[in-house]
Every structure is written in structure tokens, then in C-alpha cells.
Design an enzyme around this catalytic site. Structure first.
Site, PDB file in Angstrom:
ATOM      1  N   ARG A 179      33.356 -27.205 -36.217  1.00 24.49           N
ATOM      2  CA  ARG A 179      32.230 -26.340 -35.831  1.00 24.49           C
ATOM      3  C   ARG A 179      31.105 -27.110 -35.155  1.00 24.49           C
ATOM      4  O   ARG A 179      29.937 -26.758 -35.304  1.00 24.49           O
ATOM      5  CB  ARG A 179      31.664 -25.593 -37.051  1.00 24.49           C
ATOM      6  CG  ARG A 179      32.613 -24.594 -37.676  1.00 24.49           C
ATOM      7  CD  ARG A 179      32.505 -23.248 -36.963  1.00 24.49           C
ATOM      8  NE  ARG A 179      33.451 -22.304 -37.533  1.00 24.49           N
ATOM      9  CZ  ARG A 179      33.116 -21.296 -38.336  1.00 24.49           C
ATOM     10  NH1 ARG A 179      31.863 -21.099 -38.659  1.00 24.49           N
ATOM     11  NH2 ARG A 179      34.034 -20.484 -38.799  1.00 24.49           N
TER      12      ARG A 179
ATOM     13  N   ARG B 252      25.666 -22.776 -34.557  1.00 23.40           N
ATOM     14  CA  ARG B 252      24.306 -22.272 -34.752  1.00 23.40           C
ATOM     15  C   ARG B 252      23.275 -23.311 -35.170  1.00 23.40           C
ATOM     16  O   ARG B 252      22.079 -23.058 -35.077  1.00 23.40           O
ATOM     17  CB  ARG B 252      24.319 -21.144 -35.788  1.00 23.40           C
ATOM     18  CG  ARG B 252      24.856 -19.856 -35.224  1.00 23.40           C
ATOM     19  CD  ARG B 252      25.101 -18.832 -36.322  1.00 23.40           C
ATOM     20  NE  ARG B 252      26.242 -19.243 -37.125  1.00 23.40           N
ATOM     21  CZ  ARG B 252      26.767 -18.515 -38.107  1.00 23.40           C
ATOM     22  NH1 ARG B 252      26.235 -17.349 -38.425  1.00 23.40           N
ATOM     23  NH2 ARG B 252      27.810 -18.948 -38.783  1.00 23.40           N
TER      24      ARG B 252
ATOM     25  N   ARG C 194      24.005 -18.311 -26.730  1.00 26.50           N
ATOM     26  CA  ARG C 194      24.560 -17.112 -27.365  1.00 26.50           C
ATOM     27  C   ARG C 194      23.681 -15.903 -27.051  1.00 26.50           C
ATOM     28  O   ARG C 194      24.180 -14.804 -26.806  1.00 26.50           O
ATOM     29  CB  ARG C 194      24.695 -17.302 -28.872  1.00 26.50           C
ATOM     30  CG  ARG C 194      25.486 -16.166 -29.515  1.00 26.50           C
ATOM     31  CD  ARG C 194      25.494 -16.249 -31.016  1.00 26.50           C
ATOM     32  NE  ARG C 194      24.147 -16.228 -31.556  1.00 26.50           N
ATOM     33  CZ  ARG C 194      23.863 -16.268 -32.848  1.00 26.50           C
ATOM     34  NH1 ARG C 194      24.833 -16.362 -33.736  1.00 26.50           N
ATOM     35  NH2 ARG C 194      22.611 -16.243 -33.270  1.00 26.50           N
TER      36      ARG C 194
ATOM     37  N   ASP D 299      37.478 -18.543 -31.416  1.00 29.69           N
ATOM     38  CA  ASP D 299      37.579 -18.206 -32.837  1.00 29.69           C
ATOM     39  C   ASP D 299      39.039 -17.954 -33.183  1.00 29.69           C
ATOM     40  O   ASP D 299      39.825 -17.556 -32.312  1.00 29.69           O
ATOM     41  CB  ASP D 299      36.740 -16.966 -33.153  1.00 29.69           C
ATOM     42  CG  ASP D 299      36.509 -16.852 -34.655  1.00 29.69           C
ATOM     43  OD1 ASP D 299      35.600 -17.533 -35.155  1.00 29.69           O
ATOM     44  OD2 ASP D 299      37.257 -16.114 -35.329  1.00 29.69           O
TER      45      ASP D 299
ATOM     46  N   TYR E 222      42.302 -11.889 -43.024  1.00 27.58           N
ATOM     47  CA  TYR E 222      41.314 -11.035 -42.344  1.00 27.58           C
ATOM     48  C   TYR E 222      41.955  -9.732 -41.859  1.00 27.58           C
ATOM     49  O   TYR E 222      41.336  -8.667 -41.901  1.00 27.58           O
ATOM     50  CB  TYR E 222      40.674 -11.792 -41.169  1.00 27.58           C
ATOM     51  CG  TYR E 222      39.832 -12.968 -41.635  1.00 27.58           C
ATOM     52  CD1 TYR E 222      38.488 -12.802 -41.959  1.00 27.58           C
ATOM     53  CD2 TYR E 222      40.384 -14.241 -41.782  1.00 27.58           C
ATOM     54  CE1 TYR E 222      37.717 -13.874 -42.410  1.00 27.58           C
ATOM     55  CE2 TYR E 222      39.630 -15.316 -42.227  1.00 27.58           C
ATOM     56  CZ  TYR E 222      38.297 -15.126 -42.543  1.00 27.58           C
ATOM     57  OH  TYR E 222      37.547 -16.180 -42.997  1.00 27.58           O
TER      58      TYR E 222
HETATM   59  O1  CP3 Z   1      34.908 -26.066 -34.394  1.00 26.30           O
HETATM   60  C1  CP3 Z   1      34.409 -25.580 -33.347  1.00 26.30           C
HETATM   61  O2  CP3 Z   1      33.324 -25.995 -32.871  1.00 26.30           O
HETATM   62  C2  CP3 Z   1      35.186 -24.519 -32.588  1.00 26.30           C
HETATM   63  C3  CP3 Z   1      34.796 -23.180 -32.814  1.00 26.30           C
HETATM   64  C4  CP3 Z   1      35.277 -22.385 -34.010  1.00 26.30           C
HETATM   65  C5  CP3 Z   1      34.613 -21.211 -34.416  1.00 26.30           C
HETATM   66  N1  CP3 Z   1      35.328 -20.625 -35.420  1.00 26.30           N
HETATM   67  C6  CP3 Z   1      33.360 -20.711 -33.812  1.00 26.30           C
HETATM   68  C7  CP3 Z   1      32.555 -19.752 -34.580  1.00 26.30           C
HETATM   69  C8  CP3 Z   1      36.388 -22.539 -34.840  1.00 26.30           C
HETATM   70  C9  CP3 Z   1      37.416 -23.651 -34.889  1.00 26.30           C
HETATM   71  C10 CP3 Z   1      36.419 -21.404 -35.724  1.00 26.30           C
HETATM   72  C11 CP3 Z   1      37.471 -21.196 -36.734  1.00 26.30           C
HETATM   73  C12 CP3 Z   1      37.341 -20.104 -37.704  1.00 26.30           C
HETATM   74  N2  CP3 Z   1      36.817 -18.849 -37.506  1.00 26.30           N
HETATM   75  C13 CP3 Z   1      37.853 -20.143 -39.010  1.00 26.30           C
HETATM   76  C14 CP3 Z   1      38.626 -21.292 -39.617  1.00 26.30           C
HETATM   77  C15 CP3 Z   1      37.822 -22.490 -39.859  1.00 26.30           C
HETATM   78  C16 CP3 Z   1      36.767 -22.386 -40.906  1.00 26.30           C
HETATM   79  O3  CP3 Z   1      35.629 -22.723 -40.602  1.00 26.30           O
HETATM   80  O4  CP3 Z   1      37.122 -22.029 -42.049  1.00 26.30           O
HETATM   81  C17 CP3 Z   1      37.566 -18.920 -39.636  1.00 26.30           C
HETATM   82  C18 CP3 Z   1      37.903 -18.538 -41.052  1.00 26.30           C
HETATM   83  C19 CP3 Z   1      36.934 -18.092 -38.653  1.00 26.30           C
HETATM   84  C20 CP3 Z   1      36.491 -16.672 -38.813  1.00 26.30           C
HETATM   85  C21 CP3 Z   1      35.037 -16.596 -38.637  1.00 26.30           C
HETATM   86  N3  CP3 Z   1      34.402 -16.628 -37.411  1.00 26.30           N
HETATM   87  C22 CP3 Z   1      34.046 -16.573 -39.643  1.00 26.30           C
HETATM   88  C23 CP3 Z   1      34.320 -16.513 -41.128  1.00 26.30           C
HETATM   89  C24 CP3 Z   1      32.807 -16.623 -38.999  1.00 26.30           C
HETATM   90  C25 CP3 Z   1      31.453 -16.747 -39.636  1.00 26.30           C
HETATM   91  C26 CP3 Z   1      30.651 -15.520 -39.615  1.00 26.30           C
HETATM   92  C27 CP3 Z   1      29.212 -15.839 -39.963  1.00 26.30           C
HETATM   93  O5  CP3 Z   1      28.384 -15.024 -39.597  1.00 26.30           O
HETATM   94  O6  CP3 Z   1      28.951 -16.879 -40.586  1.00 26.30           O
HETATM   95  C28 CP3 Z   1      33.047 -16.653 -37.607  1.00 26.30           C
HETATM   96  C29 CP3 Z   1      32.029 -16.703 -36.533  1.00 26.30           C
HETATM   97  C30 CP3 Z   1      31.926 -17.977 -35.770  1.00 26.30           C
HETATM   98  N4  CP3 Z   1      33.010 -18.658 -35.278  1.00 26.30           N
HETATM   99  C31 CP3 Z   1      30.736 -18.638 -35.387  1.00 26.30           C
HETATM  100  C32 CP3 Z   1      31.121 -19.749 -34.627  1.00 26.30           C
HETATM  101  C33 CP3 Z   1      30.216 -20.750 -33.942  1.00 26.30           C
HETATM  102  C34 CP3 Z   1      29.330 -18.177 -35.682  1.00 26.30           C
HETATM  103  C35 CP3 Z   1      29.066 -16.973 -34.851  1.00 26.30           C
HETATM  104  C36 CP3 Z   1      27.668 -16.897 -34.326  1.00 26.30           C
HETATM  105  O7  CP3 Z   1      27.313 -17.651 -33.400  1.00 26.30           O
HETATM  106  O8  CP3 Z   1      26.928 -16.038 -34.831  1.00 26.30           O
END
Ligand code: CP3
Length: 354
Positions: free
Chosen positions: A27, A31, A40, A77, A154
């Protein structure tokens, strides 16, 4: 193809000698960076950002401008895959991802099919090509997907879950239905990751965030078997270079020994298993990536440096370690603290590579 200027990450994944331990952060685009929040906002929301290749490229590169990282990870994602299957992904602020059409019943699962990946996920491959061009060979680019079980949680639960009641019920009451779901997602993921590799991804990581929520036999039958199927279907070499595969099962513990036999090149390790123990489990068969507790980044630069030192010491001498956190960086972290971590890896790691 532009020549790669820094290949310490790819070499460490193959357990080849390196002058220092490579570092990237799960990640790393996200954010905690004000410049990410800005872009964003420009895109409108997170999904629109994922679907805009130029902006996805921009946020992928942002952490590389601040820190001496050894890899980029494409911005996307894991849930774009079920979105492409027609489940209708959306995000609710503060609640995380949701699906308009979750697949809870045997009938709904049996009616799923492998989508046309080029057509539905072309925006991801466009982003990969754009990022590779803009990276200009500075560092390698990581592609990724979720594990079928993690993505499946999911799809079946309809969003984030703590206990996974519906998908766990399937494992017990209708294992053939869950196996069908795992197969469809695995087949889609093979096409998805191979298209990322064709577009320019130089390593791939499979995020198995929730697989270890299953008990051991079910973990092997559903999560591990479907990841094995993906590994067996992936392109393993491109432009004369191996494409290394990293599996990250959070909380794997002793299951790391089983995962090391899947044909992957590296395993991600979270902070609940120290790297010395993980290294014993896998018997140096694969490289290890990890594993500082992301909570350490809330501490002072001195404590962060001590955490880095302890992590490096735990892995010990020799090749095959890629420094990372044990899970993703959280939105509340001060960006300067990540700088302290990356600098400490650069300062302290050369002595482990005599
Ligand atoms: O690592 C990186 O920089 C690459 C980007 C990346 C994202 N998601 C961007 C993201 C990667 C590799 C993921 C993987 C991901 N997404 C997983 C597996 C890895 C982990 O961290 O467990 C899972 C379970 C998801 C599903 C998902 N997407 C969740 C649970 C969330 C969080 C929601 C929240 O509000 O906290 C996301 C959103 C997400 N994916 C964000 C980012 C940067 C945040 C979204 C935003 O900008 O508001």
C-alpha cells in the site's frame, strides 16, 4: 525494452546475491500521502482513480519520488476481478468495499463465468503499460491479484467481514460449490495476471489476506489449492527474465512450509511469525518478504530504526530477504516516518550481505 537500472528486488526474489536488502511497502501508494489524496480528489473517487490509467500511473510513482524504494506496485485493487464478473463494486466511505450483487447461493455461484478480461479490465493493462513507460527502467513493476479465497470472501459476504459466516458455511455444507467459485476466480486470475505480465509487470504478488481464517485442511483445499492452480498457469519468463511470484498469506505461520512447495518464488510474512522461524519453516527454499508491524510506523524515527534492525537481524545473513511491512501501511502514518524506515534499511542492511 528499456534496461532495468535497479534489479536488487528481482535478484533477491530469486535468492541471488545482492549488495543490500531491497525494500518496498505494501500500500505504498495511498491515503497517508497528501499528494495521493489530492489526485484521488481530482479523479472523484477511488474506483475512478483505478480506472484512469494516467492518474493510476501518477499515484503509483508518488512514493518513488519521496523514498528510495526498489519496486513500484501498480495502483489498482484486488476487487476489480469480481467487478469484471458483474458483481458491481462500489465503496462506501468508512465502510470499505461493497457489492451490489453478492453471490450467496449455489445457483448464483454456479452461474458465474470467466469474463472477457481484455474487455473488462483493459484499463488495468493500460495503466501497467503507462507505468512501465514512465518508470523508464528505474525499478521493476509489481502486478498483483487477490487469492481466490480472499476475493471470494468479499463476493460471498458482499463486503468486508470479520467472521466470514457465509463463505465458511459453504466450506462445510457445500464444498463443491465453494470449489467451483475458487476455480472460476482462479481461471480469471490466471488470464488477468498473464495480461499484466504481457503489458509489462515484472513480478506478481498474490494477496491472500484472509486464507488463514480457514482451518488447516480447508486452507489447503480451498485457498492454497486455488493459488497453486494460478501459479501453474502463469507466464514464468518474459524478455529473458524470470517473472517471480510472491504469495502473501497473512497469518500463515507454520503453513508457510506448505506454501513453499507451491512453486512460488517468495512468501510474504506478517509480524506474528519472526523471520528466523519463517526461514526454518521454508528451509531456504523460497525468498521471504516482510515483516515489520505497520504499527511501528507510529513510533519515533529511533524506534523505527530499531525495528528495522531487529527485522534484518531476525532474517540474518545471506540473500533472499525483501524488506516490507507485515501488512499494508495505514492512512494515519506520518510520511516522514516511512522515510526513516527506508533510510534505515539502506543504512543497516549491507552488513547482512557480506
Ligand atoms: O500496495 C499498493 O500500493 C497497491 C494498491 C492496492 C490497493 N489495494 C489500493 C487501495 C493493493 C495491493 C490493494 C489490495 C487489497 N484491496 C486487498 C489485499 C491486501 C490487503 O491490504 O489486505 C484487499 C483486501 C483489498 C480490498 C479493499 N480495497 C479494502 C478492504 C479497502 C479499504 C477500504 C477502506 O476504506 O479502508 C480497499 C480500498 C483501497 N485499495 C484503498 C487503496 C489505496 C483506499 C481507498 C481510498 O483511497 O479511499
Amino acid at each position: 525494452m528499456t534496461e532495468l537500472k535497479n534489479d536488487v528486488f528481482l535478484r533477491a526474489l530469486m535468492r541471488q546475491p545482492v549488495p543490500r536488502t531491497p525494500v518496498w511497502i505494501m500500500r505504498q501508494a495511498g491515503r497517508y500521502l497528501p499528494e495521493y489524496r489530492e489526485v484521488r480528489g481530482q479523479a472523484g473517487d477511488f474506483l475512478s482513480l483505478c480506472k484512469n490509467p494516467d492518474l493510476a500511473c501518477e499515484v503509483t510513482l508518488q512514493p518513488l519520488r519521496r523514498y528510495k524504494l526498489d519496486a513500484a506496485i501498480m495502483f489498482s485493487d484486488i476487487l476489480t476481478v469480481p467487478d469484471a464478473m458483474g458483481l458491481g463494486l462500489y465503496f462506501v466511505t468508512g465502510e470499505g468495499p461493497k457489492f451490489k450483487n453478492p453471490v450467496r447461493t449455489a445457483d448464483a455461484i454456479r452461474s458465474l463465468s470467466v469474463p472477457n478480461v481484455e474487455q473488462k479490465l483493459g484499463y488495468v493493462f493500460d495503466a501497467v503499460r503507462t507505468i512501465r513507460r514512465e518508470l523508464n527502467g528505474e525499478v521493476p513493476l509489481i502486478g498483483f491479484a487477490g487469492s481466490p479465497f480472499t476475493v471470494g470472501t468479499y463476493m460471498v459476504e458482499g463486503g468486508s467481514s470479520r467472521e466470514f459466516p457465509n463463505i465458511k458455511a459453504l466450506a462445510k455444507d457445500a464444498p463443491d460449490v465453494l470449489e467451483h467459485l475458487m476455480n472460476i476466480v482462479a481461471e480469471t486470475t490466471i488470464e488477468y495476471l498473464n495480461a499484466q505480465i504481457e503489458a509489462g509487470a515484472q513480478a506478481v504478488q498474490i494477496f491472500d489476506t484472509w486464507g488463514a481464517a480457514l482451518e488447516g485442511d480447508d486452507f489447503r483445499r480451498f485457498s492454497m489449492a486455488s493459488m497453486q492452480k494460478i501459479i501453474d498457469g502463469l507466464i514464468r519468463e518474459k524478455d529473458g527474465r524470470k517473472i517471480p511470484i510472491i504469495l502473501f498469506t497473512k497469518g500463515a505461520g507454520p503453513l508457510l512450509a506448505d506454501l513453499a512447495e507451491t512453486g512460488c518464488d517468495a512468501l510474504g510474512v506478517d509480524w506474528t511469525t519472526d523471520l528466523a522461524t519463517a526461514r526454518e519453516y521454508v528451509n531456504d527454499k523460497v525468498a521471504l518478504q516482510g515483516n515489520l508491524d505497520p504499527a511501528t510506523l507510529r513510533e519515533s524515527p529511533e524506534i523505527i530504526r530499531q525495528g528495522v534492525a531487529a527485522t534484518l537481524e531476525s532474517y540474518g545473513n545471506g540473500p533472499g530477504h525483501i524488506f516490507n511491512l507485515g501488512h499494508g501501511i495505514t492512512p494515519d502514518i506520518d510520511p516522514d516516518n516511512l522515510g526513516a524506515l527506508v533510510d534505515a534499511v539502506h543504512d543497516l542492511s549491507p552488513k547482512y550481505h557480506p
